[in-house]
Design an enzyme around this catalytic site. Structure first.
Site, PDB file in Angstrom:
ATOM      1  N   SER A 150      22.817 108.948  39.351  1.00  0.00           N
ATOM      2  CA  SER A 150      23.149 110.256  38.737  1.00  0.00           C
ATOM      3  C   SER A 150      22.142 110.477  37.655  1.00  0.00           C
ATOM      4  O   SER A 150      21.833 109.665  36.774  1.00  0.00           O
ATOM      5  CB  SER A 150      24.457 110.131  38.502  1.00  0.00           C
ATOM      6  OG  SER A 150      24.802 111.251  37.487  1.00  0.00           O
TER       7      SER A 150
ATOM      8  N   TYR B 134      30.988 105.568  33.829  1.00  0.00           N
ATOM      9  CA  TYR B 134      30.041 105.777  34.887  1.00  0.00           C
ATOM     10  C   TYR B 134      28.707 106.091  34.566  1.00  0.00           C
ATOM     11  O   TYR B 134      27.883 105.555  35.483  1.00  0.00           O
ATOM     12  CB  TYR B 134      30.793 107.483  35.244  1.00  0.00           C
ATOM     13  CG  TYR B 134      29.837 108.065  36.573  1.00  0.00           C
ATOM     14  CD1 TYR B 134      30.269 107.499  37.779  1.00  0.00           C
ATOM     15  CD2 TYR B 134      29.175 109.300  36.128  1.00  0.00           C
ATOM     16  CE1 TYR B 134      29.440 108.401  38.872  1.00  0.00           C
ATOM     17  CE2 TYR B 134      28.380 109.695  37.282  1.00  0.00           C
ATOM     18  CZ  TYR B 134      28.908 109.279  38.537  1.00  0.00           C
ATOM     19  OH  TYR B 134      27.889 110.148  39.455  1.00  0.00           O
TER      20      TYR B 134
END
Length: 251
Positions: A135, A148
């Site tokens: 990501s 995350y």
């Protein structure tokens, strides 16, 4: 000869959309995720083109068993896409080491188990392509994404380190860094998501990047430019911008 692809995390979101795209492109696709029912439904819509292999990637023994079953029943895997992962926002006020452990177990260690299983076979064959979904959150620390972002940064560093080693064995490696993609995970967000794209758009970009053998596939381009500019700023300027992303204290 028809190529074989294996995609983890393929019951929903980017993994599901990419499986759809690869089937359209002529691959036979082995789909894995924890939701066996969703995988079976997908396979039913593509008879003869999809193999269903339910899997929890946090179980290393199960990863090895599924990999062996795919290669035995469908053939040698040409393309392995590791997209299994989870996303939970966290904040300083409720930071949890247990939540951190769980997310690393799935996002990082689960991917590592898949790499550990697939790399030796591809190295021995001197062929194959591995792709890991990370990501743009792995580029820098953003409020609400401490854990995350850390898991995705770990995947970026891992792939950057492995790339030249695999390359000399004839194996390709790609890191995929999406921005905001409309998936069940991002639907949980309660904040504006700039440059949001559909999972089908994401799959199209990924498929084209994989076909070109790119090391990094980062998209959408506006998000790629924005995140790289933010990363390049001095900390004082960067924090001035990320402070604007803080959630209100009265929530």
């Amino acid at each position: 000869m028809t190529k074989i692809a294996w995609i983890t995390g393929s019951s929903t979101g980017i993994g599901r959309a990419l499986a759809e795209r690869l089937v359209h492109d002529g691959y036979r696709v082995a789909v894995s995720a924890r939701s066996a029912d969703a995988l079976a439904l997908f396979a039913a819509n593509h008879p003869g083109k999809v193999g269903v292999y339910p899997l929890d990637v946090t179980d290393p023994a199960a990863v090895k068993q599924v990999f062996a079953a795919i290669e035995r029943e469908m053939g040698a895997i040409d393309l392995a896409v590791f997209a299994a992962g989870s996303y939970t926002r966290d904040y300083a006020e409720d930071f949890s080491s247990e939540r951190t452990r769980q997310m690393f177990d799935l996002n990082v260690l689960g991917t590592a188990s898949c790499l550990e299983t697939v790399m030796p076979a591809m190295i021995a064959r001197r062929s194959g392509h591995i792709a890991v979904v990370a990501s743009v959150s792995g580029y820098l620390g953003l409020p609400g994404a401490a854990t995350y972002g850390a898991t995705k940064a770990a995947l970026n560093v891992m792939c950057e380190a492995l790339y030249p080693e695999l390359e000399r064995h004839g194996v390709k490696l790609t890191i995929i860094n999406p921005g905001f993609v409309d998936t069940p995970l991002t639907k949980k967000n309660d904040f504006p998501m700039p440059f949001l794209i559909s999972s089908e758009e994401a799959a199209d970009t990924i498929a084209k990047g994989l076909a070109k053998g790119k090391f990094e596939i980062i998209f959408p381009w506006k998000m790629a430019v924005a995140i790289r500019l933010l990363h390049a700023l001095p900390h004082s300027l960067r924090f001035a911008l990320t402070r604007k992303m803080l959630r209100p204290l009265d929530r």
